[in-house]
Design a protein around this motif. Structure first.
Motif, PDB file in Angstrom:
ATOM      1  N   PHE A 257     -22.600 -26.573  18.423  1.00 19.20           N
ATOM      2  CA  PHE A 257     -22.938 -26.786  17.192  1.00 19.20           C
ATOM      3  C   PHE A 257     -22.072 -27.430  16.296  1.00 19.20           C
ATOM      4  CE2 PHE A 257     -25.061 -22.761  18.649  1.00 19.20           C
ATOM      5  CZ  PHE A 257     -26.359 -22.837  18.502  1.00 19.20           C
ATOM      6  N   THR A 258     -22.784 -28.190  15.189  1.00 22.48           N
ATOM      7  CA  THR A 258     -21.894 -28.843  14.326  1.00 22.48           C
ATOM      8  C   THR A 258     -22.817 -28.637  12.929  1.00 22.48           C
ATOM      9  OG1 THR A 258     -21.399 -30.751  15.739  1.00 22.48           O
ATOM     10  CG2 THR A 258     -21.221 -31.056  13.395  1.00 22.48           C
ATOM     11  N   GLY A 259     -21.796 -28.307  11.805  1.00 23.95           N
ATOM     12  CA  GLY A 259     -22.408 -27.999  10.481  1.00 23.95           C
ATOM     13  C   GLY A 259     -22.340 -29.048   9.481  1.00 23.95           C
ATOM     14  N   LEU A 260     -23.373 -29.564   9.028  1.00 23.38           N
ATOM     15  CA  LEU A 260     -23.320 -30.707   7.832  1.00 23.38           C
ATOM     16  C   LEU A 260     -24.033 -30.250   6.690  1.00 23.38           C
ATOM     17  CD1 LEU A 260     -23.442 -34.058  10.275  1.00 23.38           C
ATOM     18  CD2 LEU A 260     -21.263 -33.260   8.739  1.00 23.38           C
ATOM     19  N   PRO A 261     -23.460 -29.869   5.715  1.00 26.18           N
ATOM     20  CA  PRO A 261     -24.399 -29.593   4.447  1.00 26.18           C
ATOM     21  C   PRO A 261     -24.615 -30.915   3.696  1.00 26.18           C
ATOM     22  CG  PRO A 261     -22.045 -29.216   3.911  1.00 26.18           C
ATOM     23  CD  PRO A 261     -21.973 -29.772   5.575  1.00 26.18           C
ATOM     24  N   ALA A 262     -25.750 -30.682   3.036  1.00 26.72           N
ATOM     25  CA  ALA A 262     -26.471 -31.784   2.196  1.00 26.72           C
ATOM     26  C   ALA A 262     -27.796 -31.422   1.457  1.00 26.72           C
ATOM     27  CB  ALA A 262     -26.429 -32.969   2.908  1.00 26.72           C
ATOM     28  N   ASP A 263     -28.040 -31.532   0.410  1.00 22.87           N
ATOM     29  CA  ASP A 263     -29.052 -31.533  -0.332  1.00 22.87           C
ATOM     30  C   ASP A 263     -29.955 -32.528  -0.077  1.00 22.87           C
ATOM     31  OD1 ASP A 263     -31.522 -31.213  -1.882  1.00 22.87           O
ATOM     32  OD2 ASP A 263     -30.165 -30.504  -3.805  1.00 22.87           O
ATOM     33  N   LEU A 264     -30.867 -32.754   0.809  1.00 27.02           N
ATOM     34  CA  LEU A 264     -31.840 -33.860   1.261  1.00 27.02           C
ATOM     35  C   LEU A 264     -32.836 -34.300   0.349  1.00 27.02           C
ATOM     36  CD1 LEU A 264     -31.996 -32.958   4.902  1.00 27.02           C
ATOM     37  CD2 LEU A 264     -30.215 -34.366   3.800  1.00 27.02           C
ATOM     38  N   SER A 265     -32.853 -33.414  -0.798  1.00 22.98           N
ATOM     39  CA  SER A 265     -33.696 -33.975  -1.886  1.00 22.98           C
ATOM     40  C   SER A 265     -32.984 -34.927  -2.767  1.00 22.98           C
ATOM     41  CB  SER A 265     -34.127 -32.908  -2.974  1.00 22.98           C
ATOM     42  OG  SER A 265     -33.158 -32.523  -3.683  1.00 22.98           O
ATOM     43  N   ASP A 266     -31.792 -35.040  -2.481  1.00 23.47           N
ATOM     44  CA  ASP A 266     -30.788 -36.260  -3.266  1.00 23.47           C
ATOM     45  C   ASP A 266     -30.414 -37.233  -2.055  1.00 23.47           C
ATOM     46  OD1 ASP A 266     -27.637 -37.110  -3.946  1.00 23.47           O
ATOM     47  OD2 ASP A 266     -28.907 -36.550  -5.836  1.00 23.47           O
TER      48      ASP A 266
END
Length: 264
Positions: free
Chosen positions: A60-69
């Motif tokens: 697994f890899t984790g990539l945070p992001a608010d995809l509404s932006d």
């Protein structure tokens, strides 16, 4: 049927909980390297820890992001490795009267539910086409066909996803890449649990009991007469992402328990 996604990399948006988390688990269990996404680093880290405990040999890899932006989405895109499977699961939902739903709320739903998938598909589909294999799945909803009067803004965004997935399937026709939409109905997800939290506290009933009552009151056409589990939805998505589903593209695949009352 043995679904083997070894060697494939999958991005599942909004996969720190609910349906997205179940999809991430299912794809990883089938051998894929799964990129987990959520709005915050804390939520991503918690999801990664949970997945690692359940599937200790998985990657697994984790990539945070608010995809509404749009800017955060672009940052995510720049950090991605080669992606073979894209599951556009990011979305928001909630009951709100049409006449109380202002422009800002419409825009929030549009950016999260629709434009996140537009941007990611635009960035990742060309590479899939070039390599001659890929899977894109939009997590739409039966509400995209059966527009709820108390969530018109949500229904409109889910109908837009159906148009987008069908159009993209035609755009990449013959390339070896498939694009489909999966349409859950009422589901015992984290979002549903949050929506019913006060009712659970007030009545002392279980989430499953309240889920069944919700379905029978608000979706009486349901054939299974209960909400689906997140795993039941994930099972459909994992299949659509497999090599075995190579003849399925441009489809709207229902996991709605028969709520939409038609035969096609």
């Amino acid at each position: 049927m043995n679904i083997d996604l070894s060697g494939k990399t999958a991005l599942v948006t909004a996969s720190t909980g609910g349906i997205g988390h179940a999809i991430a688990y299912g794809l990883s269990e089938s051998g894929a390297h799964v990129i987990v996404n959520g709005r915050s680093q804390a939520s991503v880290d918690a999801a990664l820890d949970k997945l690692a405990k359940a599937l200790p040999t998985a990657r697994f890899t984790g990539l945070p992001a608010d995809l509404s932006d749009a800017a955060q989405t672009e940052t995510l895109i720049q950090a991605l490795p080669q992606v073979d499977i894209l599951v556009n699961n990011a979305g928001v939902f909630g009951q709100m009267d049409y006449f109380a739903t202002d422009d800002a709320e419409w825009e929030r739903y549009w950016q999260t539910n629709v434009m996140s998938g537009v941007r990611l598909s635009r960035a990742l589909l060309p590479g899939m086409v070039e390599r001659g294999w890929g899977r894109v799945v939009f997590i739409s909803s039966e509400s995209g066909r059966n527009i709820p009067a108390d969530m018109i803004h949500y229904g409109v965004s889910k109908t837009a996803q159906l148009s987008l997935s069908r159009g993209l399937a035609k755009r990449v026709a013959g390339s070896g890449v498939t694009v489909n939409a999966v349409l859950p109905g009422p589901t015992l997800s984290d979002g549903f649990a949050a929506m019913m939290q006060d009712e659970v506290a007030r009545t002392g009933k279980s989430l499953e009991e309240l889920g069944k009552a919700f379905v029978m009151t608000h979706r009486p056409s349901s054939v299974i007469q209960r909400p689906a589990t997140v795993e039941e939805v994930a099972n459909m998505v994992v299949y659509v992402c497999s090599a075995q589903a190579s003849a399925t593209s441009g489809a709207a695949l229902r996991v709605d328990g028969g709520v939409v009352d038609d035969i096609v």
